[in-house]
Design an enzyme around this catalytic site. Structure first.
Site, PDB file in Angstrom:
ATOM      1  N   ASN A  55      56.983   0.089 -14.652  1.00 43.28           N
ATOM      2  CA  ASN A  55      58.312  -0.037 -15.254  1.00 43.28           C
ATOM      3  C   ASN A  55      58.366  -1.118 -16.333  1.00 43.28           C
ATOM      4  O   ASN A  55      59.454  -1.466 -16.804  1.00 43.28           O
ATOM      5  CB  ASN A  55      59.356  -0.370 -14.182  1.00 43.28           C
ATOM      6  CG  ASN A  55      59.618   0.797 -13.259  1.00 43.28           C
ATOM      7  OD1 ASN A  55      59.543   1.946 -13.664  1.00 43.28           O
ATOM      8  ND2 ASN A  55      59.919   0.508 -12.006  1.00 43.28           N
ATOM      9  N   HIS A 101      70.472   5.681  -7.351  1.00 47.48           N
ATOM     10  CA  HIS A 101      69.356   5.051  -6.651  1.00 47.48           C
ATOM     11  C   HIS A 101      69.618   4.932  -5.149  1.00 47.48           C
ATOM     12  O   HIS A 101      70.761   4.849  -4.692  1.00 47.48           O
ATOM     13  CB  HIS A 101      69.122   3.655  -7.250  1.00 47.48           C
ATOM     14  CG  HIS A 101      67.872   2.997  -6.770  1.00 47.48           C
ATOM     15  ND1 HIS A 101      67.865   2.081  -5.743  1.00 47.48           N
ATOM     16  CD2 HIS A 101      66.586   3.127  -7.182  1.00 47.48           C
ATOM     17  CE1 HIS A 101      66.622   1.658  -5.542  1.00 47.48           C
ATOM     18  NE2 HIS A 101      65.832   2.282  -6.399  1.00 47.48           N
ATOM     19  N   GLU A 152      74.250   5.292 -12.631  1.00 51.64           N
ATOM     20  CA  GLU A 152      73.188   4.604 -13.361  1.00 51.64           C
ATOM     21  C   GLU A 152      73.378   4.880 -14.847  1.00 51.64           C
ATOM     22  O   GLU A 152      74.018   5.871 -15.226  1.00 51.64           O
ATOM     23  CB  GLU A 152      71.814   5.090 -12.900  1.00 51.64           C
ATOM     24  CG  GLU A 152      71.498   4.783 -11.445  1.00 51.64           C
ATOM     25  CD  GLU A 152      70.096   5.193 -11.046  1.00 51.64           C
ATOM     26  OE1 GLU A 152      69.152   4.954 -11.823  1.00 51.64           O
ATOM     27  OE2 GLU A 152      69.935   5.762  -9.946  1.00 51.64           O
ATOM     28  N   SER A 206      66.327   6.779 -12.930  1.00 53.09           N
ATOM     29  CA  SER A 206      64.951   6.319 -12.795  1.00 53.09           C
ATOM     30  C   SER A 206      63.941   7.431 -12.578  1.00 53.09           C
ATOM     31  O   SER A 206      62.766   7.279 -12.922  1.00 53.09           O
ATOM     32  CB  SER A 206      64.854   5.317 -11.643  1.00 53.09           C
ATOM     33  OG  SER A 206      65.267   5.902 -10.422  1.00 53.09           O
ATOM     34  N   ASP A 212      74.800   0.759 -12.891  1.00 54.52           N
ATOM     35  CA  ASP A 212      73.491   0.179 -12.606  1.00 54.52           C
ATOM     36  C   ASP A 212      72.630   0.384 -13.857  1.00 54.52           C
ATOM     37  O   ASP A 212      72.217   1.497 -14.149  1.00 54.52           O
ATOM     38  CB  ASP A 212      72.884   0.872 -11.388  1.00 54.52           C
ATOM     39  CG  ASP A 212      71.478   0.372 -11.055  1.00 54.52           C
ATOM     40  OD1 ASP A 212      70.935  -0.446 -11.816  1.00 54.52           O
ATOM     41  OD2 ASP A 212      70.926   0.815 -10.034  1.00 54.52           O
ATOM     42  N   HIS A 267      67.347   0.471 -15.608  1.00 50.74           N
ATOM     43  CA  HIS A 267      66.350   1.080 -16.495  1.00 50.74           C
ATOM     44  C   HIS A 267      66.864   1.240 -17.929  1.00 50.74           C
ATOM     45  O   HIS A 267      66.193   1.857 -18.755  1.00 50.74           O
ATOM     46  CB  HIS A 267      65.925   2.432 -15.939  1.00 50.74           C
ATOM     47  CG  HIS A 267      65.218   2.327 -14.620  1.00 50.74           C
ATOM     48  ND1 HIS A 267      63.869   2.165 -14.505  1.00 50.74           N
ATOM     49  CD2 HIS A 267      65.719   2.343 -13.347  1.00 50.74           C
ATOM     50  CE1 HIS A 267      63.539   2.089 -13.214  1.00 50.74           C
ATOM     51  NE2 HIS A 267      64.643   2.196 -12.499  1.00 50.74           N
ATOM     52  N   LYS A 322      62.170  -4.608 -14.750  1.00 56.32           N
ATOM     53  CA  LYS A 322      61.754  -3.468 -15.572  1.00 56.32           C
ATOM     54  C   LYS A 322      61.416  -3.969 -16.984  1.00 56.32           C
ATOM     55  O   LYS A 322      60.369  -4.551 -17.199  1.00 56.32           O
ATOM     56  CB  LYS A 322      62.843  -2.400 -15.602  1.00 56.32           C
ATOM     57  CG  LYS A 322      62.852  -1.498 -14.379  1.00 56.32           C
ATOM     58  CD  LYS A 322      63.413  -2.150 -13.153  1.00 56.32           C
ATOM     59  CE  LYS A 322      63.467  -1.223 -11.958  1.00 56.32           C
ATOM     60  NZ  LYS A 322      64.007  -1.913 -10.756  1.00 56.32           N
TER      61      LYS A 322
END
Length: 384
Positions: free
Chosen positions: A49, A135, A175, A179, A204, A207, A236
């Protein structure tokens, strides 16, 4: 009594192995670098990541070494005891100024930050609404908290708006970049729907921050709206570890009192805070890292865009959809024979029938390595 647990454990492990879902820890040398060693073999790493390549950056390593020499290696306590230093305060100022929030609280991981927010804010009779592919930390928090939970179809904000039609105090969570799929949520519409319904909104951005948005500022660079709670992680694109919740001053004060993951966990060190602050500066100024990711993504897309299994994304996360657990393990092992390291993602991390390779690009990859990866994937897919 012990026998009952032994039998349960043995059966669960046997079931995992028989269904091709068993997972093992791999001991690697340099797993945070674009090329690493495993059992004397050299592999190109397409599983990290570390999107911007900061984890192995000499500049960031030197910063950490100087900070450890001056400040030591541990914080010694939780933030409310003696674990919050001038360096933590400087990091909070840098982060909130960059992302436009009044306050930030720091956590050991994104998992802890997500659960802290959900557990502290939601009560019995409340409603939590989540994207179906959020997640595991968020899904587990929703299952364990006292509120009711509903899930909307992935990135379907019309479905979200329907679920928001309730009189219950409601929090909605998505998110920014997912991910396992690498796609980006429509954050403008998500936040607008929450505002219209009077619901608390949370993103979130694990990423996203450092990768998407104007100059790498993540979710906030992809929307004109302001989300109520922004969770960011430093494991990440930052190349480090830890996480933060960004929010209003009043929300910060509330979470300081009631977020148990914050109150009862040892803070990360002052040296770590210094290094995260340095990473923020590098993300803001070293635009070449995101430009390199775009270049590598274009190379990957050009070779593979018509191949079975290929999924187009605008992020460094490139899922290669296979379907079956046995088949994805076979492809993963075939790539390892060519010194290409990928990770087979299987249920329960992804839905049944959607096993995949989770391929990730890093700014430290070279074009030749990405071409080799893409060519190998295309050859194996054509042979299926």
């Amino acid at each position: 009594m012990t026998l009952a647990f032994n039998q349960r454990i043995r059966q669960a492990l046997d079931d995992r192995k028989q269904s091709d879902l068993f997972r093992s820890v791999q001991t690697l040398e340099g797993g945070n670098q674009p090329v690493f060693q495993n059992n004397g073999q050299r592999f190109h790493n397409f599983s990290s990541n570390d999107y911007l390549g900061l984890a192995s950056s000499d500049e960031l390593k030197s910063c950490y070494q100087r900070a450890v020499s001056e400040l030591g290696v541990g914080s010694g306590a939780s933030p409310l005891v003696t674990g919050y230093s001038n360096q933590h305060h400087s990091l909070e100022l840098a982060l909130t100024e960059w992302l436009g929030y009044e306050g930030a609280l720091f956590f050991s991981s994104g998992f802890a930050a997500n659960q802290a927010a959900v557990f502290a804010l939601l009560k019995k009779g409340d409603l939590l609404i989540q994207d179906r592919l959020n997640h595991a930390s968020l899904m587990e928090a929703g299952a364990l908290c006292d509120a009711d939970m509903k899930r909307y179809r992935h990135c379907d904000n019309d479905h979200l708006a329907t679920l928001l039609q309730t009189d219950k105090p409601t929090m909605a969570v998505t998110e920014s970049v997912f991910s396992m799929d690498g796609d980006i949520a429509d954050l403008d519409t998500f936040i607008s729907a929450c505002q219209q319904a009077g619901a608390l909104s949370m993103i979130d951005d694990a990423h996203g921050l450092g990768v998407i948005g104007e100059q790498g500022n993540g979710a906030i660079g992809c929307t004109a709206q302001r989300v109520d709670i922004l969770v960011v992680t430093f494991g990440k694109a930052f190349g480090l570890n830890g996480a933060a919740i960004l929010c209003s001053k009043e929300m910060k004060e509330y979470l300081t009192q009631f977020a148990r993951h914050y109150v009862y966990s040892t803070a990360f060190s002052a040296a770590h805070a210094v290094t995260i602050t340095k990473a923020i500066e590098m993300i803001q100024t070293q635009h070449w890292r995101r430009e390199k990711l775009s270049e590598l993504g274009a190379v990957y897309d050009e070779v593979l865009q018509s191949a079975p299994g290929y999924i187009s994304t605008q992020t460094p996360i490139k899922p290669w959809l296979v379907g079956g657990e046995e088949q994805v393990l076979r492809l993963c092992n075939a790539l390892k024979q060519e010194q290409i390291w990928t990770t087979a993602i299987r249920p329960p991390t992804v839905p049944k029938g959607s096993a995949r390779l989770r391929i990730t690009l890093s700014a430290t990859h070279d074009i030749e390595a990405v071409e080799q990866l893409a060519t190998s994937l295309k050859r194996h897919s054509e042979g299926c």
